[in-house]
Design a protein around this motif. Structure first.
Motif, PDB file in Angstrom:
ATOM      1  N   GLY A 157       3.790   3.838  -6.696  1.00  0.00           N
ATOM      2  CA  GLY A 157       3.449   3.844  -5.359  1.00  0.00           C
ATOM      3  C   GLY A 157       3.523   2.792  -4.347  1.00  0.00           C
TER       4      GLY A 157
ATOM      5  N   ASP B 248      -1.436   9.854   2.523  1.00  0.00           N
ATOM      6  CA  ASP B 248       0.183   9.683   2.441  1.00  0.00           C
ATOM      7  C   ASP B 248       0.438   8.356   1.789  1.00  0.00           C
ATOM      8  N   LEU B 249      -0.498   7.425   1.830  1.00  0.00           N
ATOM      9  CA  LEU B 249       0.153   6.337   1.340  1.00  0.00           C
ATOM     10  C   LEU B 249       0.472   6.040  -0.146  1.00  0.00           C
ATOM     11  N   GLY B 250       1.296   5.482  -0.643  1.00  0.00           N
ATOM     12  CA  GLY B 250       1.721   5.475  -1.991  1.00  0.00           C
ATOM     13  C   GLY B 250       0.500   5.053  -2.924  1.00  0.00           C
ATOM     14  N   ARG B 251      -0.290   4.145  -2.223  1.00  0.00           N
ATOM     15  CA  ARG B 251      -1.676   3.578  -2.986  1.00  0.00           C
ATOM     16  C   ARG B 251      -2.701   3.837  -2.016  1.00  0.00           C
TER      17      ARG B 251
ATOM     18  N   HIS C  54       3.284  13.268   8.584  1.00  0.00           N
ATOM     19  CA  HIS C  54       3.333  12.239   9.653  1.00  0.00           C
ATOM     20  C   HIS C  54       3.066  12.837  11.037  1.00  0.00           C
TER      21      HIS C  54
ATOM     22  N   ILE D 118       0.821  -1.110  -0.037  1.00  0.00           N
ATOM     23  CA  ILE D 118       0.069  -0.075   0.082  1.00  0.00           C
ATOM     24  C   ILE D 118       0.745   1.347   0.036  1.00  0.00           C
ATOM     25  N   GLY D 119       2.204   1.109  -0.033  1.00  0.00           N
ATOM     26  CA  GLY D 119       3.010   2.344  -0.072  1.00  0.00           C
ATOM     27  C   GLY D 119       3.110   3.008   1.470  1.00  0.00           C
ATOM     28  N   SER D 120       3.072   2.350   2.220  1.00  0.00           N
ATOM     29  CA  SER D 120       3.397   2.866   3.756  1.00  0.00           C
ATOM     30  C   SER D 120       4.527   3.391   4.111  1.00  0.00           C
ATOM     31  N   ARG D 121       5.558   2.678   3.364  1.00  0.00           N
ATOM     32  CA  ARG D 121       7.038   2.814   3.256  1.00  0.00           C
ATOM     33  C   ARG D 121       7.614   2.555   5.070  1.00  0.00           C
TER      34      ARG D 121
ATOM     35  N   PHE E 230      11.292   2.709  -3.234  1.00  0.00           N
ATOM     36  CA  PHE E 230       9.760   3.187  -3.359  1.00  0.00           C
ATOM     37  C   PHE E 230       9.767   3.766  -4.762  1.00  0.00           C
TER      38      PHE E 230
END
Lengths: 221, 329
Positions: A139, B91-94, B38, A91-94, A107
């Motif tokens: 993402g 903020d999530l990439g997806r 964040h 989900i791209g939380s990193r 990323f």
């Protein structure tokens, strides 16, 4: 039980970055994403100065903090010890990037458009860059898999993993100095186990992180 | 052939995909992905959970105003957590895959956070639903429990929502503290600081609402606020004074205390955002007529102090080099 691992002999690395390029070509990693960079640093003072090299990649840790931190379960450790990321589940939380002590996770920034960025549409953009843009999920993160696709191919076709070029990670195959050795850490007769028996138990990066990496180093100073 | 702009400040290549680290250099690296959004997310989650708990524990839900029949403290709580959750999702990439964040509750603190946000908003929302007033009527009044938790069902909902609120307040710090990759973050002091900061800011918010609504603020309220901020100061001191020579943490402390973040951290977080509110709270405990004004000032200082505490913590998240050569030791 098979437990794939890699030994990197720093004493023989010449810093040619062939592994870096081979990895990029093999995995079509996104633009500016590097799964296997060779770190360089200088030491000493002229005339006794030295350029040092440290090939790196995902350490495929037994106690992988990226697996623990990932909220979506996109990063998992296979039964053979390889840590892989499913870009469709990510989900791209990193969180994995913050948790990885080795900076081994990349990323793929979402440009917010469905079509490739303008730079990739230009004539000088390479075919791998264009292909990577379509292959990797915007993402989401991506990382080294120890070239799991090659290993799986080798196992399926009865090739000796770590020895046959088609059943060995691309970075290992490409190394002209043969400083990377790949094989089953649980098999005492594998090339990697024999190398560690001959050269010592091997060292690891960031031992303070307590991750129990399966990428080990020899002659690390 | 295209022209390449080599003038100072020009950028001919995109940012590295791994913005956490320059992967070709053997240096300590500051993480650059988790930043202001964040910090706002962490602050709002702490505030939201804390305001709900403070209102309930101090039994102040009915005295501080209502909106559509819902106690104002609960409204503040819901809004803060909802906005914090939206910032997290954005903020999530997806972002459209946000629901997958609930998957790894076994080990991931972000999953714990996602679940606690959902449980809190659902259960606390249900708890106050009987009091919802629309057009002069309470359409959910027959649900069968008391919104103030004075019957068994209401109390059970209140306890469940309170437990979720505690996790909401705690998980952001735990996300940072669990992995060992960044030594400054890898300490129980980080979640404790966030928790105490959230509790103090939340209590100050409730005291602000009391002052606005002309409700008497007791000496005990002010003493509690002073104790929370004093505890925060002590935790920060312990964190700053321990393991100072550890690779990575050394650079983080340098950045906080002597480097680019010195003015913000020492000035705005330590002194203005924590020390002065502590003094004001203890002064207020002994001077009844000044409590309303002092609690307002304390709120005005604690709120930005809490945000900047989180922001500076994120900005000094430094990875030590993956290897420290013997020649550099």
């Amino acid at each position: 039980m098979t437990r794939w691992g890699m030994v990197i002999d720093i004493g023989t690395c010449v810093g040619c970055q062939a592994c870096t390029v081979a990895c990029k070509t093999e995995n079509q990693s996104p633009q500016d994403a590097w799964y296997a960079p060779v770190i360089e640093w200088e030491s000493g003072v002229f005339p006794d100065a030295t350029l040092n090299y440290l090939p790196t990649l995902c350490n495929h840790c037994e106690d992988a903090p990226c697996v623990t931190a990932c909220p979506s379960g996109a990063i998992t450790r296979r039964d053979d010890g390889i840590v892989i990321a499913d870009e469709d589940i990510c989900i791209g939380s990193r969180a994995c990037m913050a948790a990885c002590p080795y900076g081994a996770i990349n990323f793929f920034e979402d440009s917010g458009t469905a079509s490739p960025p303008a730079a990739l549409a230009e004539p000088q953009a390479s075919v791998p860059e264009r292909y990577a843009h379509e292959k990797h999920v915007h993402g989401a993160i991506s990382k080294c898999t120890y070239c799991a696709h090659r290993i799986d191919y080798g196992v399926e076709h009865g090739l000796e993993v770590g020895v046959h070029p088609l059943a060995t990670p691309a970075c290992v195959v490409s190394c002209p100095a043969e400083c990377r050795i790949f094989g089953d850490l649980d098999d005492p007769e594998s090339n990697v186990s024999r190398y560690l028996t001959e050269k010592g138990p091997g060292q690891i990066l960031r031992p303070d992180a307590g991750t129990d990496p399966k990428t080990k180093y020899v002659n690390l100073q | 052939m295209s022209n390449v702009d080599l003038s100072p400040g020009s950028r001919s290549t995109p940012l590295p995909q791994n913005s956490f680290m320059d992967q070709f250099n053997l240096e300590a690296r500051t993480q650059r992905v988790w930043d202001l959004s964040h910090a706002v997310w962490f602050t709002l989650m702490g505030l939201g959970g804390g305001v709900f708990l403070a209102g309930r524990i101090l039994n102040l839900t009915d005295d501080l105003g209502h909106w559509f029949g819902i106690p104002m403290v609960d409204i503040v709580s819901f809004v803060a957590i909802a906005i914090g959750g939206l910032i997290l999702v954005a903020d999530l990439g997806r972002p459209l895959q946000f629901w997958r964040a609930f998957a790894n509750i076994r080990t991931s603190w972000i999953s714990w956070g996602a679940w606690s946000d959902l449980v809190f908003l659902t259960v606390a929302g249900l708890l106050v639903l009987p009091e919802l007033t629309l057009g002069g009527s309470q359409p959910f009044n027959g649900l069968g429990w008391e919104a103030d938790g004075s019957d068994a069902t209401g109390l059970a909902l209140e306890i469940l929502a309170g437990a979720a609120a505690v996790i909401v307040m705690t998980y952001a710090g735990a996300v940072l503290a669990r992995p060992r990759s960044i030594p400054y973050w890898n300490s129980p002091a980080v979640p404790i600081q966030f928790l105490l900061s959230s509790a103090a800011t939340s209590l100050a918010t409730v005291l602000l609402l009391m002052a606005i609504n002309d409700q008497p603020i007791s000496g005990g309220h002010m003493a509690l606020l002073g104790t929370l901020t004093a505890g925060l100061l002590a935790t920060m001191a312990v964190h700053l004074l321990t393991h100072r020579d550890a690779p990575g943490k050394q650079q983080s402390l340098n950045s906080l205390l002597r480097g680019p973040h010195r003015r913000v951290f020492v000035g705005m977080v330590l002194v203005v955002g924590t020390l002065i509110p502590t003094l004001l709270a203890f002064i207020g405990a002994g001077v009844p007529e000044a409590r309303a004004a002092l609690s307002m000032v304390a709120f005005a200082l604690l709120m930005p102090g809490g945000l900047l505490l989180r922001l500076t913590t994120l900005r000094v998240g430094i990875f030590p080099p993956v290897h420290i050569p013997s020649s550099r030791q």
